[in-house]
Design an enzyme around this catalytic site. Structure first.
Site, short mmCIF file in Angstrom:
data_model
loop_
_atom_site.label_atom_id
_atom_site.label_comp_id
_atom_site.label_asym_id
_atom_site.label_seq_id
_atom_site.Cartn_x
_atom_site.Cartn_y
_atom_site.Cartn_z
N ARG A 108 57.11 44.45 36.74
CA ARG A 108 56.56 43.71 37.89
C ARG A 108 57.71 43.40 38.84
NH1 ARG A 108 52.71 38.54 38.78
NH2 ARG A 108 51.23 40.16 38.24
N HIS A 135 48.71 46.98 42.59
CA HIS A 135 48.50 46.16 41.39
C HIS A 135 47.39 46.84 40.56
CE1 HIS A 135 48.69 42.91 38.72
NE2 HIS A 135 48.19 41.91 39.46
N GLN A 138 45.33 45.19 37.63
CA GLN A 138 44.37 44.20 38.15
C GLN A 138 43.07 44.89 38.56
OE1 GLN A 138 44.79 40.64 38.66
NE2 GLN A 138 42.59 40.90 38.86
N ASP A 230 42.13 37.00 47.80
CA ASP A 230 43.44 36.85 47.17
C ASP A 230 44.22 35.87 48.04
OD1 ASP A 230 45.81 37.20 45.72
OD2 ASP A 230 46.20 39.22 46.48
N CYS A 271 41.75 37.59 41.94
CA CYS A 271 42.72 38.03 40.93
C CYS A 271 43.46 36.86 40.29
CB CYS A 271 43.70 39.02 41.55
SG CYS A 271 44.54 38.37 43.00
N ARG A 299 41.73 41.05 32.14
CA ARG A 299 43.08 41.61 32.29
C ARG A 299 43.61 42.02 30.93
NH1 ARG A 299 46.42 40.31 36.14
NH2 ARG A 299 47.35 42.29 35.54
N1 NVA Z 1 48.78 39.55 46.23
C1 NVA Z 1 49.26 38.64 45.22
C2 NVA Z 1 48.67 38.99 43.90
C3 NVA Z 1 49.08 38.10 42.76
C4 NVA Z 1 48.48 38.53 41.46
C5 NVA Z 1 50.78 38.67 45.17
O1 NVA Z 1 51.35 39.75 45.24
O2 NVA Z 1 51.39 37.60 45.09
N1 CP Z 2 46.45 38.31 38.70
C1 CP Z 2 47.74 38.32 38.29
O1 CP Z 2 48.43 39.34 38.29
O2 CP Z 2 48.19 37.12 37.85
P1 CP Z 2 49.70 36.79 37.49
O3 CP Z 2 50.49 36.86 38.77
O4 CP Z 2 49.65 35.40 36.90
O5 CP Z 2 50.19 37.82 36.51
#
Ligand code: NVA
Ligand code: CP
Length: 312
Positions: A108, A135, A138, A230, A271, A299
């Site tokens: 990540r 992602h 997700q 989101d 999400c 998830r």
């Molecule tokens: N778009 C958000 C998703 C978090 C799961 C981010 O990248 O912070």
């Molecule tokens: N939805 C998601 O990816 O959550 P986290 O950022 O907590 O992993």
């Protein structure tokens, strides 16, 4: 299934065929049923997972770590404070070394290029647990949740309301285009998905029958099976928070917007994490149409299915 995807990475759904995505969804349903039955397996016994995190995570980390560990695997959490990741040692060299010690890598972070380089040089499956661009794990949980509530994704309609440029919107566009799920991004013109992702998805949608649309008109939610939102500012965009509030406040998912679908059975998806009072009201996310908590649980089942399919 296990031979079909064995050894594969998941960097974006653009690399997967429709039968492969469908097989993963079937496996995720099986994994969920197994868990509900109380069955215990040790399918990852003797395997190791490197979990690399440049950004924070609750769901993704917990889904990978618990689903791998409870099946006898050994997950190792490595934040950028713990590991050389392009500083001091090249990313290629880190990838080569991890490839000698682990069965798979979860990454990540910021750049999509990083997860692609890890896959190229490690020689083991690499899972994209979120980058600025995509992602994918997700999106699989999102489709699973939609199908649990609405039936087969093909021919159903999903509206994403919010920042149309972000990783979640882009991944939903890809998986929808592949699966024939009608997908509408509703956002201000400043936050429209980029033309590159649009051009990649258009031929996929033509093949599957998915109608993909982008509009700034919230009336486009009419008839939708599901509304999705989101956060307004993703991780790494904290400096854009004030501008996003200004641009996206008219796109908040509140009960009035849910009612504009004209259907009492429309569901709400997110999400998570959610900023209640910004992109969604507490009334909606904690209300009867919300499936955000099932979606979070899914998830884990979908991530376990991806690892089972690619590692066994
Ligand atoms: N778009 C958000 C998703 C978090 C799961 C981010 O990248 O912070
Ligand atoms: N939805 C998601 O990816 O959550 P986290 O950022 O907590 O992993």
């Amino acid at each position: 299934m296990s031979t079909m995807l064995k050894g594969r990475s998941l960097l974006t759904w653009l690399d997967y065929t429709v039968p492969e995505i469908s097989a993963l969804l079937d496996l995720a349903k099986q994994v969920k049923a197994e868990r509900k039955s109380g069955a215990v397996f040790q399918r990852f016994a003797g395997k190791t997972l490197a979990m690399l995190f440049e950004k924070r995570s609750t769901r993704t980390r917990c889904a990978f770590e618990t689903s791998f560990g409870e099946e006898g695997g050994y997950p190792v959490f490595l934040s950028t404070a713990d590991i050389q990741l392009g500083s001091k040692e090249s990313l290629e060299d880190t990838a080569r070394v991890l490839g000698r010690m682990f069965s798979a890598i979860q990454f990540r972070g910021f750049k999509q290029e990083t997860v692609e380089t890890l896959a190229k040089y490690s020689g083991i499956p690499v899972y994209n647990g979120l980058t600025d661009e995509f992602h994918p794990t997700q999106a699989l949980a999102d489709v699973m949740t939609l199908e649990e509530n609405c039936g087969l994704a093909q021919g159903k309609s999903l509206c994403y309301v919010g920042d149309g440029r972000n990783n979640v919107a882009r991944s939903l566009m890809v998986i929808s285009a592949k699966l024939g799920l009608h997908f509408t991004v509703i956002c201000p013109p400043e936050l429209k998905p980029d033309s590159v992702i649009w051009e990649r998805c258009a031929p996929l949608a033509a093949a599957s029958g998915a109608k993909i649309a982008v509009t700034d008109d919230i009336a486009a939610v009419a008839g939708a099976d599901a509304l999705y939102t989101d956060v307004w500012a993703s991780m790494g965009e904290e400096d854009k928070q004030a501008e996003r509030r200004r641009l996206l406040f008219p796109y908040q998912v509140n009960q009035a917007l849910m009612d504009k679908t004209g259907r009492k059975d429309s569901i709400f998806l997110h999400c998570l994490p959610a900023v209640k009072g910004e992109e969604v009201t507490a009334e909606v996310i904690d209300g009867p149409q919300s499936r955000a908590w099932d979606q979070a649980e899914n998830r884990k089942h979908t991530i376990k299915a991806i690892m089972l399919a690619t590692l066994l």
